[in-house]
Design an enzyme around this catalytic site. Structure first.
Site, PDB file in Angstrom:
ATOM      1  N   TYR A  33      66.320  72.902  35.731  1.00 38.26           N
ATOM      2  CA  TYR A  33      65.229  73.587  35.035  1.00 38.26           C
ATOM      3  C   TYR A  33      65.224  73.221  33.561  1.00 38.26           C
ATOM      4  O   TYR A  33      66.185  72.667  33.026  1.00 38.26           O
ATOM      5  CB  TYR A  33      65.342  75.099  35.200  1.00 38.26           C
ATOM      6  CG  TYR A  33      66.426  75.752  34.365  1.00 38.26           C
ATOM      7  CD1 TYR A  33      66.111  76.428  33.190  1.00 38.26           C
ATOM      8  CD2 TYR A  33      67.769  75.687  34.742  1.00 38.26           C
ATOM      9  CE1 TYR A  33      67.107  77.023  32.419  1.00 38.26           C
ATOM     10  CE2 TYR A  33      68.762  76.280  33.986  1.00 38.26           C
ATOM     11  CZ  TYR A  33      68.417  76.945  32.818  1.00 38.26           C
ATOM     12  OH  TYR A  33      69.406  77.524  32.054  1.00 38.26           O
ATOM     13  N   ARG A  52      65.947  65.288  28.863  1.00 38.05           N
ATOM     14  CA  ARG A  52      67.081  65.979  29.481  1.00 38.05           C
ATOM     15  C   ARG A  52      66.799  66.289  30.941  1.00 38.05           C
ATOM     16  O   ARG A  52      67.698  66.200  31.792  1.00 38.05           O
ATOM     17  CB  ARG A  52      67.425  67.258  28.718  1.00 38.05           C
ATOM     18  CG  ARG A  52      68.693  67.934  29.250  1.00 38.05           C
ATOM     19  CD  ARG A  52      69.128  69.088  28.383  1.00 38.05           C
ATOM     20  NE  ARG A  52      68.140  70.161  28.351  1.00 38.05           N
ATOM     21  CZ  ARG A  52      68.277  71.283  27.638  1.00 38.05           C
ATOM     22  NH1 ARG A  52      69.348  71.448  26.870  1.00 38.05           N
ATOM     23  NH2 ARG A  52      67.339  72.204  27.661  1.00 38.05           N
ATOM     24  N   ARG A 100      68.104  74.131  56.756  1.00 41.11           N
ATOM     25  CA  ARG A 100      69.334  74.377  56.011  1.00 41.11           C
ATOM     26  C   ARG A 100      70.478  73.500  56.515  1.00 41.11           C
ATOM     27  O   ARG A 100      70.872  73.560  57.683  1.00 41.11           O
ATOM     28  CB  ARG A 100      69.732  75.856  56.094  1.00 41.11           C
ATOM     29  CG  ARG A 100      70.858  76.214  55.122  1.00 41.11           C
ATOM     30  CD  ARG A 100      71.230  77.701  55.206  1.00 41.11           C
ATOM     31  NE  ARG A 100      72.129  78.051  54.122  1.00 41.11           N
ATOM     32  CZ  ARG A 100      73.446  77.817  54.112  1.00 41.11           C
ATOM     33  NH1 ARG A 100      74.005  77.227  55.165  1.00 41.11           N
ATOM     34  NH2 ARG A 100      74.189  78.156  53.083  1.00 41.11           N
ATOM     35  N   HIS A 102      74.031  71.415  54.412  1.00 40.37           N
ATOM     36  CA  HIS A 102      74.626  71.124  53.123  1.00 40.37           C
ATOM     37  C   HIS A 102      74.310  69.711  52.638  1.00 40.37           C
ATOM     38  O   HIS A 102      74.156  69.484  51.440  1.00 40.37           O
ATOM     39  CB  HIS A 102      76.150  71.317  53.176  1.00 40.37           C
ATOM     40  CG  HIS A 102      76.573  72.754  53.138  1.00 40.37           C
ATOM     41  ND1 HIS A 102      76.363  73.612  54.188  1.00 40.37           N
ATOM     42  CD2 HIS A 102      77.191  73.478  52.164  1.00 40.37           C
ATOM     43  CE1 HIS A 102      76.832  74.811  53.883  1.00 40.37           C
ATOM     44  NE2 HIS A 102      77.339  74.758  52.654  1.00 40.37           N
ATOM     45  N   LYS A 149      71.647  70.773  33.560  1.00 40.34           N
ATOM     46  CA  LYS A 149      70.937  72.061  33.424  1.00 40.34           C
ATOM     47  C   LYS A 149      70.506  72.539  34.813  1.00 40.34           C
ATOM     48  O   LYS A 149      69.324  72.524  35.183  1.00 40.34           O
ATOM     49  CB  LYS A 149      69.756  71.947  32.469  1.00 40.34           C
ATOM     50  CG  LYS A 149      69.330  73.296  31.892  1.00 40.34           C
ATOM     51  CD  LYS A 149      68.405  73.125  30.719  1.00 40.34           C
ATOM     52  CE  LYS A 149      67.923  74.454  30.176  1.00 40.34           C
ATOM     53  NZ  LYS A 149      69.002  75.280  29.608  1.00 40.34           N
ATOM     54  N   GLU A 182      80.557  77.547  24.563  1.00 40.59           N
ATOM     55  CA  GLU A 182      79.143  77.802  24.291  1.00 40.59           C
ATOM     56  C   GLU A 182      78.804  79.200  24.770  1.00 40.59           C
ATOM     57  O   GLU A 182      79.613  79.864  25.431  1.00 40.59           O
ATOM     58  CB  GLU A 182      78.258  76.770  24.990  1.00 40.59           C
ATOM     59  CG  GLU A 182      78.392  76.768  26.510  1.00 40.59           C
ATOM     60  CD  GLU A 182      77.590  75.666  27.182  1.00 40.59           C
ATOM     61  OE1 GLU A 182      76.659  75.131  26.551  1.00 40.59           O
ATOM     62  OE2 GLU A 182      77.888  75.345  28.348  1.00 40.59           O
ATOM     63  N   LEU A 207      76.499  72.247  27.484  1.00 41.54           N
ATOM     64  CA  LEU A 207      75.183  71.647  27.645  1.00 41.54           C
ATOM     65  C   LEU A 207      74.745  71.044  26.310  1.00 41.54           C
ATOM     66  O   LEU A 207      74.933  71.656  25.256  1.00 41.54           O
ATOM     67  CB  LEU A 207      74.174  72.706  28.091  1.00 41.54           C
ATOM     68  CG  LEU A 207      72.745  72.213  28.311  1.00 41.54           C
ATOM     69  CD1 LEU A 207      72.668  71.349  29.562  1.00 41.54           C
ATOM     70  CD2 LEU A 207      71.780  73.396  28.433  1.00 41.54           C
TER      71      LEU A 207
END
Length: 287
Positions: A33, A52, A100, A102, A149, A182, A207
């Protein structure tokens, strides 16, 4: 006017927006995101945010949902439909919808894209800048790839909740050596005893914040010296100033950590200077 969201090719009422129950973002946190500030009708630092996003997608081997130019237009349209002049947009890309399992779904499975936007009250931001915020320290319990992120933010949410219950607004992660990493949703800076701006290197373990990068440009314009190095909790507590940076807040002064006042317990002058100069230096793209 009702809020509008963009969901996989459609602009829909925010209250009606939905994704499939087998979207991998929902089941595996298999997505990334970005959050970007909008100020005075301009998108702030969009190029760096998209760069990014490209890195995060590449690290997780997720395809872009559309070309960069097309995505920019969708972002603009979402902001326009929500009449955002001061606020933010949130953009999330996941590996898409698949039964579903993995392992990754079949090649060619389209990624999912969701964009939301909302207005914020500049007076609330101004009040936090004038008064400063409080923080606590917490032991870092996240996965090793915090440089991506990712939407896998459960440890961050737990840390923020711990801060709230302690009467604070941010939680600052500390590594096993007692060094500051952070915030749960921010980068951390100090002004040390020599007047140097200090922040942890972003090569590993934190990050690489977009606001962090632009603040370095701001500091250069103001003639402020910056060094990227690790610093301890004890050095942070003894600093002239502590502040945090993020796209939605730019630069909040931290006036206490773990109940201990920073310097005189009031916002410092350096954070004020960089905050006031930030918008002039940052990239601005008209909506």
């Amino acid at each position: 006017m009702p809020r509008i969201a963009y969901v996989n090719g459609r602009y829909v009422k925010h209250s009606d927006a939905s994704v499939h129950i087998e979207d991998r973002g929902y089941q595996f946190a298999d997505g990334v995101y970005e959050v970007c500030e909008v100020r005075h009708g301009y998108i702030v630092d969009l190029t760096r945010h998209l760069n990014r996003l490209d890195r995060s997608l590449g690290e997780l081997r997720i395809a872009w949902p559309m070309g960069r130019a097309a995505l920019t237009q969708v972002i603009r349209e979402t902001l326009r439909r929500n009449h955002v002049r001061n606020g933010l947009f949130y953009m999330q890309v996941t590996r898409g919808v698949a039964r579903r399992d993995h392992v990754f779904p079949a090649e060619g499975t389209p990624p999912s894209l969701v964009i939301t936007a909302k207005s914020t009250d500049p007076k609330i931001i101004a009040a936090k800048n004038a008064n400063g915020i409080r923080a606590i320290t917490v032991t870092d319990n996240r996965w090793d790839r915090v440089d991506i992120k990712s939407v896998g933010l459960l440890p961050n949410a737990m840390a923020r909740q711990q801060a709230k219950e302690a009467g604070a607004q941010e939680a600052i992660y500390v590594d096993g050596d007692g060094m500051v990493k952070e915030g749960a949703a921010t980068n951390v800076w100090i002004v040390d005893r020599d007047g140097m701006l200090v922040t942890r290197p972003a090569e590993h373990g934190i990050l690489r914040g977009i606001t962090r990068a632009t603040l370095m440009d701001v500091a250069a314009k103001l003639g402020l010296q910056i060094t990227e190095r690790n610093f301890s909790v004890s050095e942070m507590l003894a600093a002239r100033e502590v502040f945090i940076t993020a796209a939605t807040s730019i630069c909040f002064p931290v006036v206490s950590v773990d109940g201990q006042a920073i310097a005189n317990g009031h916002p410092g002058s350096v954070s004020q200077k960089v905050r006031e100069a930030f918008f002039d230096v940052a990239e601005k793209i008209a909506i």
